[in-house]
Every structure is written in structure tokens, then in C-alpha cells.
Design a protein around this motif. Structure first.
Motif, short mmCIF file in Angstrom:
data_model
loop_
_atom_site.label_atom_id
_atom_site.label_comp_id
_atom_site.label_asym_id
_atom_site.label_seq_id
_atom_site.Cartn_x
_atom_site.Cartn_y
_atom_site.Cartn_z
N THR A 173 9.36 12.86 -5.71
CA THR A 173 10.15 11.97 -6.07
C THR A 173 9.38 10.81 -4.36
O THR A 173 8.67 11.05 -3.73
N GLU A 174 9.18 9.13 -4.92
CA GLU A 174 8.88 8.70 -4.18
C GLU A 174 9.89 8.24 -2.33
O GLU A 174 8.77 8.31 -1.40
N LEU A 215 0.68 -1.28 0.37
CA LEU A 215 0.11 0.07 -0.14
C LEU A 215 1.04 1.84 0.36
O LEU A 215 0.40 2.23 -0.33
N SER A 216 2.27 1.25 0.92
CA SER A 216 2.88 2.55 0.94
C SER A 216 3.35 2.54 -0.33
O SER A 216 3.56 3.84 -1.08
N THR A 217 4.45 1.23 -1.37
CA THR A 217 4.52 2.06 -2.70
C THR A 217 3.15 2.35 -3.61
O THR A 217 3.30 2.98 -4.74
N GLU A 218 1.84 1.63 -3.38
CA GLU A 218 1.55 2.60 -4.79
C GLU A 218 0.73 3.12 -4.18
O GLU A 218 0.34 4.36 -5.22
N PHE A 219 0.27 3.85 -3.07
CA PHE A 219 0.09 5.44 -2.65
C PHE A 219 1.11 6.13 -3.09
O PHE A 219 0.70 7.51 -3.95
N ALA A 220 2.58 6.14 -3.26
CA ALA A 220 3.51 6.59 -3.71
C ALA A 220 3.66 6.67 -5.23
O ALA A 220 3.53 8.22 -5.50
N HIS A 221 2.85 5.99 -5.85
CA HIS A 221 3.48 6.74 -7.49
C HIS A 221 2.17 7.12 -7.52
O HIS A 221 1.63 7.39 -8.34
N LEU A 222 0.91 6.96 -6.93
CA LEU A 222 -0.90 7.41 -7.10
C LEU A 222 -0.88 8.76 -7.24
O LEU A 222 -1.26 9.42 -7.78
N TYR A 223 0.03 9.07 -5.91
CA TYR A 223 0.02 10.44 -5.26
C TYR A 223 0.57 11.17 -6.00
O TYR A 223 0.80 12.42 -6.36
N ARG A 224 2.01 11.16 -7.00
CA ARG A 224 2.58 12.19 -7.85
C ARG A 224 1.64 12.23 -8.54
O ARG A 224 1.68 13.02 -10.01
N ILE A 225 0.97 10.96 -9.74
CA ILE A 225 -0.09 11.20 -10.57
C ILE A 225 -1.27 12.17 -10.24
O ILE A 225 -1.43 13.25 -11.48
N GLN A 226 -1.43 12.17 -9.37
CA GLN A 226 -2.60 13.49 -8.29
C GLN A 226 -1.84 14.34 -8.41
O GLN A 226 -2.44 15.37 -9.32
#
Length: 451
Positions: A354-355, A333-344
């Protein structure tokens, strides 16, 4: 010997070659109206279905990648792949491989075929290859048609992977193709079971239904709280292990195990069918199945194969219990949230981060902290924390998770509203889907097998 005797001497008769036998069996299969309808449906219906669903506001969000169907055309073939693995492919193998030998029993045409080909081995190989060719055409039609439908209806925009990273159109195309190639292995396993049922059960309708029944039983087993080694040892697991292709790095462990087990099943089931076919008495016109040999030469070896594959997977694969635990959930969840946060962030035209700068971390509990945080369930609750450069405040977002036994989870945002509490975000270009509101993820059931 006189000229008259030479003229009246019988000429040597050569058995029909394998190539001619294969072409003959293939023509027989394709000439059946049922097979023609299946081919037409597999090459046309998926495109219409994917294109129609992609234009709807009510998407199949309970299906993997279903919520992305109106965003990118690469989601359509993956949604259809999930449906095909559960329903379409087992039924297609039943209708083709499950009937290829039984049809001769119903029509009473074995004696004509034996007179023409004069070789049990050539008959079996010709029928097996012909059924395999038709099955491959059906699978190819499903893959090509659904891909064309999605790209025409929506376009080839980037695809969000199961860990939140963006796949370019080229990467998405490659991984969609690989996913469809991977499901050929369990399809071949079911085709081998279909050949076995068609040979062993004769004209009985159970031979036709055997692949679908086997697939149904194993699909139900995948829903049960089985140990991960048992889950991986079932050939139908390869119908869902392609999910690991859409993570970065790729989750190769479960995928390779699933494909390997499926190929072993395909070889063993086909070999059992071949052995039964060679022992058959074709002089008995009332033959109606192998009777007791169905159990001793068919079902018992396959049951034993499950035990062998479970033992091999248990030794070779580092896994225990369900394969789902608190540490894996928090990391995923931490990895996916960081990626999606950058998209947002890109949607809102905010300064990129960056992550590593976000340093996202997650704390998960299950059952309100009253039960051990492991295993599937819809009672997972996780709090994600992160930091922005130049700010001393810590951001937090709450998620309710529904985790299935195969490691897939759906994260549902539960606030704050500005981050993940609403399904849309207001951007300079207008309202856009909020990538942090709801998303799919995947937990690898094995340990330390990422490629």
C-alpha cells in the motif's frame, strides 16, 4: 365604414417571432458550404486521427495523455481536447460567431432582414443562438468522434490519472465527458468575443479573426512567467484547468475559477456586442465598422474586465507567485510514484503493498541547488525514497523533471535501471511499458483547494 373600405384597409403586420427567426438564421448558417465542411470534419476527422495515431509506435508524448494512446482508448479524446483548446476551438468560433453579423454587411442584406423581422433585439438573439447551436454541434462532434475512434482502435481499458491512480473505464468516461463540458465555458467566451468583433468591425476581416487572435495572445501569455492570479484570471485558462479532474482528490479550485472567469467573459462580451448592435445606423449603406466605438465600447471594457478578474481572483484564491514550489513538487511526485509503483508491482506479480507501507518521500532541487526551488523549468531534479515491508533497505529513484508554467510536469526516470531506468519491464506476459519510466503529473497552482 363600408364593406369596400373594410376590404381595402391594411391588415396589421406582426413581427416575426423569435422561434422563426432562430430557425431562419440556423438554416442560413448550415446552408453555407463552409459550415457544412466544418460539421463533417468535426464528426469524422477526429475518429480517423485518434484511431490512426493510437496504432503508431511514435506517440505524441509531448501532449498530455499522449503516451497512453496505445494503452487505453480514453486517452485519445483527451489528447484531442488539448489540441482543440489551443487551435481548433478558437478557429471554429472565429468562423462561426465572428462572421454571423459581418456576412450581412458583405452581402448588403440588412434592409431585407429588418423588414422581415422588425426587431433589432430578435435579430441579435436569433443570430447569437444560431451561432451558439452550430458551435455546440462542432464541439460535440469533436468529443464524440475522438472518443469513438479511441475506443474502437484500442478499447476502454483503465486510464492512469495525473497522480498515478487508476481510473476505471466508467470513471474515465465520466471525467472525459466532464472535461469536454468544462471547455465549453472558454469556447462561449471566445464566441462572445466573436459576436463583438462581427458587430463592431463590420465587413472587416479582423472581426472574423478576433477570437483566434485573442486566444493566441492569451495562450502566449500562459507561457510567460506570470503570477498565478493573472494566469487564472484569463478566460483561456479553462482550456487547460480540466487537468485537475484527473487527480484524486479532484483539483477543483483552478477548474472552478477558470470556468467562472470564462462565463463572465462570455456574458460581458455578448452584452457589449448587443449594445453596439442596438446603436447601429442601418440606413448607412457604406457602414464599415463602428470606428472609434470599437475601442471605447469594445476593447477598453474587456481590458478593464481583466483587471477586475485579477483583483477578484487575488482576493478569493489563496496563491502567490507562480504557484509552483518545492513542497508542492515533492508532495505530487511522492504521491504519483507510490501509485505507479503499485501498478508496476502488479505487472511483475510481486506481493502488493500500500501507499502507507511504501511511505514514499521526495527531495527536489532546481538548477543543481544553485537557485531557489520554485517556478517552472526543465532543471528540476528529484530523488524519491521508499521502503518495502520486511526490508530495512531504502529504495531510491532519480527523476529529471520538466515543469511548465501551468503546473504540468513530465518526470523522466534516470535510474536505477531496475526501477525507472528503462522504458519497458519484463513481465510473465512479455515486455510491458514501464509505468515508472516516464509519466505526466500536475501540480495544483492554488493552495488548499482540492475537492
Amino acid at each position: 365604414m363600408t364593406a369596400v373600405e373594410e376590404r381595402d384597409a391594411p391588415a396589421s403586420v406582426r413581427p416575426v417571432g423569435l422561434g422563426r427567426g432562430y430557425r431562419f438564421e440556423l438554416v442560413k448558417l448550415v446552408s453555407q458550404w463552409r459550415i457544412r465542411v466544418l460539421l463533417l470534419a468535426c464528426w469524422l476527422a477526429p475518429a480517423v486521427f485518434v484511431a490512426a495515431v493510437s496504432q503508431q509506435s511514435d506517440l505524441p508524448v509531448d501532449t498530455l495523455f499522449g503516451r497512453l494512446m496505445n494503452i487505453t482508448g480514453w486517452a485519445g479524446p483527451l489528447v484531442l481536447l488539448g489540441f482543440a483548446g489551443s487551435y481548433a476551438l478558437p478557429l471554429l468560433t472565429s468562423l462561426v460567431a465572428g462572421d454571423v453579423f459581418a456576412a450581412e454587411d458583405r452581402l448588403g442584406t440588412w434592409r431585407h432582414l429588418l423588414v422581415a423581422m422588425r426587431s433589432y433585439r430578435r435579430i441579435f438573439v436569433s443570430k447569437a443562438l444560431a451561432s451558439l447551436t452550430v458551435i455546440l454541434l462542432l464541439v460535440l462532434g469533436l468529443a464524440v468522434s475522438s472518443t469513438v475512434g479511441g475506443l474502437v482502435a484500442v478499447g476502454g481499458q483503465p486510464l492512469v490519472g495525473l497522480d498515478g491512480h487508476l481510473l476505471s473505464s466508467g470513471d474515465a468516461a465520466l471525467k472525459v465527458m466532464l472535461a469536454w463540458l468544462c471547455v465549453l465555458a472558454p469556447t462561449l467566451a471566445l464566441a462572445g468575443v466573436g459576436l463583438l468583433g462581427s458587430v463592431a468591425l463590420g465587413r472587416s476581416p479582423m472581426g472574423l479573426l478576433l477570437p483566434a487572435v485573442v486566444a493566441l495572445v492569451m495562450t502566449v501569455a500562459q507561457l510567460l512567467p506570470l503570477p498565478v492570479v493573472v494566469r487564472l484570471a484569463l478566460p483561456t485558462y479553462a482550456f487547460i484547468s480540466w487537468n485537475g479532474l484527473f487527480s484524486d482528490p479532484v483539483q477543483l479550485g483552478p477548474l472552478l475559477v477558470g470556468v467562472g472567469v470564462s462565463l463572465v467573459w462570455a456574458v460581458v462580451a455578448t452584452a457589449l456586442a448587443y449594445a453596439l448592435f442596438l446603436r447601429r445606423d442601418f440606413t448607412d449603406l457604406t457602414y464599415d465598422g463602428a470606428g472609434r466605438r470599437v475601442l471605447t465600447a469594445g476593447l477598453l471594457p474587456l481590458a478593464g474586465l481583466i483587471g477586475v478578474t485579477v483583483a477578484v481572483v487575488a482576493v478569493a484564491a489563496p496563491a502567490s507567485g507562480s504557484g509552483i514550489d518545492q513542497a508542492k513538487m515533492q508532495q505530487s511526485l511522492s504521491t504519483e510514484f507510490a501509485h505507479l509503483y503499485r501498478i508496476q508491482t502488479a505487472q511483475l506479480h510481486r506481493p502488493d503493498v500500500t501507499e502507507e507501507q511504501l511511505a514514499a518521500s521526495t527531495e527536489c532541487t532546481k538548477g543543481g541547488g544553485l537557485v531557489e526551488a520554485e517556478g517552472p523549468g526543465n532543471d528540476w531534479r528529484c530523488v524519491v525514497s521508499w521502503h518495502l515491508p520486511g526490508s530495512s533497505a531504502t529504495g531510491q529513484a532519480i527523476y529529471q523533471l520538466d515543469v511548465t508554467s501551468d503546473g504540468r510536469f513530465v518526470a523522466d526516470g534516470d535510474g536505477p535501471k531496475e526501477v525507472n531506468g528503462y522504458f519497458q519491464v519484463r513481465t510473465p506476459e512479455g515486455d510491458r511499458p514501464n509505468p515508472l519510466w516516464q509519466f505526466d503529473g500536475n501540480v495544483e497552482l492554488l493552495s488548499s483547494t482540492k475537492g
